[in-house]
Design an enzyme around this catalytic site. Sequence first.
Site, PDB file in Angstrom:
ATOM      1  N   GLY A   1      39.497  68.243  75.000  1.00 32.29           N
ATOM      2  CA  GLY A   1      38.998  68.850  75.399  1.00 32.29           C
ATOM      3  C   GLY A   1      38.702  70.534  75.032  1.00 32.29           C
TER       4      GLY A   1
ATOM      5  CB  VAL B   1      48.339  70.656  71.460  1.00 28.06           C
ATOM      6  CG1 VAL B   1      49.493  71.211  72.048  1.00 28.06           C
ATOM      7  CG2 VAL B   1      47.127  70.970  72.322  1.00 28.06           C
TER       8      VAL B   1
ATOM      9  CG  ASP C   1      41.959  71.274  84.421  1.00 26.49           C
ATOM     10  OD1 ASP C   1      40.738  69.718  85.127  1.00 26.49           O
ATOM     11  OD2 ASP C   1      41.868  70.629  83.034  1.00 26.49           O
TER      12      ASP C   1
ATOM     13  N   PRO D   1      46.867  64.082  85.616  1.00 25.76           N
ATOM     14  CG  PRO D   1      46.814  61.911  86.316  1.00 25.76           C
ATOM     15  CD  PRO D   1      45.718  62.940  86.177  1.00 25.76           C
TER      16      PRO D   1
END
Length: 277
Positions: free
Chosen positions: A26, A30, A137, A140
């Site tokens: 979001g 990467v 934030d 997991p």
Amino acid sequence: MIDLRAQLESALGSAYAIERELGAGGMSRVFVATDTRLGRRVVVKVLSPDLGAGVSAERFEREIKLAARLQHPHIVPLLSAGDIDGLPFYTMPFVDGASLRDRITAGPLPAADAQNILRDVARALAYAHKQGIIHRDIKPENILLTEGIAMVADFGVARALSAATTVADGATLTQVGTQIGTPAYMSPEQAAADPDIDFRADIYAFGVMAYELLAGAHPFAARRTAHALVIAHLTEQPEPLTTGTAEISPLFSTIVMQCLSKDPIDRINKVLLALHF
């Protein structure tokens, strides 16, 4: 369509060689790259155009420098920051392992393994909070597992994003009450867009994650939409953790439930959290 990879390669020059794109989330796209001088692999995260459009690259880099001071065995360090025609990016070491989300998806974790992971994260939070840096934030997806340890990634990025983002009148996102975080792990004060959140927002997110790991389900698993999750964080009390598993001690369960207190004042102290875990 803009070729972001080509732009990134141009911005990085000969210092890094882009290997491949890992994917997009979001907040960012990467890439995995190699530091050509040192021969080490790194991850380059480029803010998404929608998110980066209102970001001051200069201020973002300045804020990232503050988070880059964090040096801890359970924190993935930030290495550098820059921009591509005003679109900010940052780099961090490539961690050869899976995310905690990947591990959860693969199946239930033994209680002992879950507690070891949570202990590593608690120590990382205690250290960063002592330095005055909050994550905002914790989830997991931002916990990376490698060589039997857990490492927290993207520390300080949400803070840098908030501080470097402006709206038309020059106010920051936080000043105008825009939420930053992930709905499933968002503290009540984040859900309410409180501009004065502190380390206790991380403690709440930690509690949600701990509950999910130990009980085998998110405390508000029945809520399927972002809006429903936000309302649940604000108004609903999760079932006691002991109803989900009998493998943890009453003290451990109490600590996790205390992390989930609606009022930040009632959450466990950051130092005690690290000591108990």
